[in-house]
Design a protein around this motif. Structure first.
Motif, mmCIF file in Angstrom:
data_model
loop_
_atom_site.group_PDB
_atom_site.id
_atom_site.type_symbol
_atom_site.label_atom_id
_atom_site.label_comp_id
_atom_site.label_asym_id
_atom_site.label_seq_id
_atom_site.Cartn_x
_atom_site.Cartn_y
_atom_site.Cartn_z
ATOM 1 N N GLY A 191 62.519 -45.552 52.540
ATOM 2 C CA GLY A 191 62.817 -45.043 53.872
ATOM 3 C C GLY A 191 61.697 -44.308 54.564
ATOM 4 N N ASP A 192 60.569 -44.077 53.868
ATOM 5 C CA ASP A 192 59.539 -43.235 54.487
ATOM 6 C C ASP A 192 58.855 -43.937 55.648
ATOM 7 N N LYS A 193 58.297 -43.135 56.552
ATOM 8 C CA LYS A 193 57.793 -43.666 57.810
ATOM 9 C C LYS A 193 56.634 -44.638 57.631
ATOM 10 N N ASN A 194 55.770 -44.379 56.671
ATOM 11 C CA ASN A 194 54.625 -45.256 56.412
ATOM 12 C C ASN A 194 54.974 -46.198 55.281
ATOM 13 N N LEU A 195 55.713 -47.250 55.594
ATOM 14 C CA LEU A 195 56.254 -48.136 54.575
ATOM 15 C C LEU A 195 55.189 -49.100 54.061
ATOM 16 N N ASP A 250 58.220 -48.090 47.557
ATOM 17 C CA ASP A 250 57.027 -47.544 48.196
ATOM 18 C C ASP A 250 56.685 -46.259 47.446
ATOM 19 N N PHE A 251 55.796 -46.376 46.479
ATOM 20 C CA PHE A 251 55.460 -45.223 45.637
ATOM 21 C C PHE A 251 54.204 -44.511 46.112
ATOM 22 N N GLY A 255 52.446 -39.314 49.242
ATOM 23 C CA GLY A 255 51.531 -38.200 49.433
ATOM 24 C C GLY A 255 51.780 -37.084 48.436
ATOM 25 N N THR A 256 51.846 -35.884 48.937
ATOM 26 C CA THR A 256 52.040 -34.716 48.061
ATOM 27 C C THR A 256 53.489 -34.292 47.959
ATOM 28 N N GLN A 262 59.921 -31.004 49.701
ATOM 29 C CA GLN A 262 59.511 -31.586 50.986
ATOM 30 C C GLN A 262 60.002 -33.025 51.172
ATOM 31 N N ASP A 263 60.605 -33.606 50.134
ATOM 32 C CA ASP A 263 61.218 -34.938 50.273
ATOM 33 C C ASP A 263 62.521 -34.757 51.045
ATOM 34 N N ALA A 264 62.380 -34.654 52.363
ATOM 35 C CA ALA A 264 63.501 -34.328 53.250
ATOM 36 C C ALA A 264 63.612 -35.380 54.348
ATOM 37 N N MET A 265 64.631 -35.254 55.170
ATOM 38 C CA MET A 265 64.931 -36.279 56.170
ATOM 39 C C MET A 265 63.813 -36.477 57.179
ATOM 40 N N ASP A 266 62.981 -35.484 57.417
ATOM 41 C CA ASP A 266 61.907 -35.629 58.402
ATOM 42 C C ASP A 266 60.831 -36.619 57.965
#
Length: 291
Positions: A191-195, A250-251, A255-256, A262-266
């Motif tokens: 789901g992350d923005k930079n897929l 997507d591993f 990032g950090t 910080q693995d949150a909805m944003d």
């Protein structure tokens, strides 16, 4: 929904007949399902929070017209025995063959870790895929599996990880289900923005190639590069059991913030969910055409 997704989905089996009872896969809806999971807070195996999420998943699946079963077991972990439960949704077909799409719904046991991408995105994806499968005629049985216990209880090892998938792979070997599977597609952290997905070298080459080719044909090649890296995930026990299994993960884009609060909805967006939804749905269609 993107134009590509709308055009493709209009051509799916059942998109005409039974269309009134079917919906298209929605990245926005998958993102919303993910938020509902995250709102339960940290969801490690055996916790009250994962029990509440499990009840929500089961209730929503029952609204999708599929057969819902629970695969309960007790895992022996470094912290002692923990009761775990896989959730299995079956959309019956008529061929006697089957395709499984899987992902985990537990989160790492860590303070303040809500796992929006790692545990949340696979949960939201599978719930939305269930809604999109509802009302569509099927050639093959489609299994959607929500794995418990993907995360290590203490430190990742062959015995402290993948509890749910190891249990189900053994069970499905014993009852013959694995012998009917054409393929298993595991979904994790999508789901992350930079897929940018891993081209996992453990995955079954034929299914991996089919999925990557479909992604390229749909214009998503940039999210599906072909640089091989090996990843251990919930597909591994099924590969060992002889199933053509592939991991969509997507591993490297984490990032950090992987395994941190910080693995949150944003960190997520609807477009990434929609890309995976369209590619997986198209791949299922192609797999159903295979004997």
């Amino acid at each position: 929904m993107s134009t590509v997704a709308a055009v493709f989905l209009a051509g799916l089996p059942g998109a005409g007949a039974g269309k009134a009872n079917a919906k298209d896969f929605s990245g926005n809806s998958a993102l919303a399902w993910t938020k509902k999971a995250v709102d339960f807070g940290p969801r490690p195996s055996g916790s009250p929070a994962i029990a509440k999420l499990r009840a929500m998943i089961a209730a929503e699946l029952k609204n999708c017209g599929c057969e819902v079963t629970s695969d309960k077991f007790t895992a022996q972990t470094p912290d002692g025995a923990i009761r775990m439960e896989n959730i299995i949704a079956k959309f019956p077909g008529k061929s006697g063959r089957a395709i499984a799409v899987t992902g985990h719904y537990d989160t790492l046991k860590s303070p303040d870790f809500v796992g929006a991408n790692d545990g949340g995105s696979s949960t939201g994806f599978l719930l939305e895929l269930a809604a999109a499968l509802q009302g569509r005629p099927r050639t093959d049985d489609i299994y959607l599996v929500f794995f418990d216990g993907e995360e290590a209880v203490r430190k990742w090892s062959d015995t402290d990880s993948l509890y749910g998938s190891r249990h189900l792979a053994e069970k499905w070997t014993q009852d013959g289900t694995n012998g009917h599977l054409k393929a298993l597609i595991n979904i994790d952290m999508i789901g992350d923005k930079n897929l940018v997905l891993i081209y996992d070298s453990y995955s079954a080459a034929t299914v991996r190639r089919l999925i990557w080719d479909k992604a390229a044909a749909l214009g998503y090649a940039s999210a599906f590069p072909r640089n091989e890296t090996a990843v251990e995930d919930d597909h591994i026990p099924f590969l060992k059991a002889g199933v053509r299994a592939v991991d969509l993960i997507d591993f490297e884009s984490q990032g950090t913030w992987w395994h941190t609060p910080q693995d949150a909805m944003d960190k997520l967006n609807a477009h990434s969910f929609e890309v995976i939804g369209v590619v997986v749905t198209k791949s299922i269609e192609e797999l159903e055409q295979q004997k």
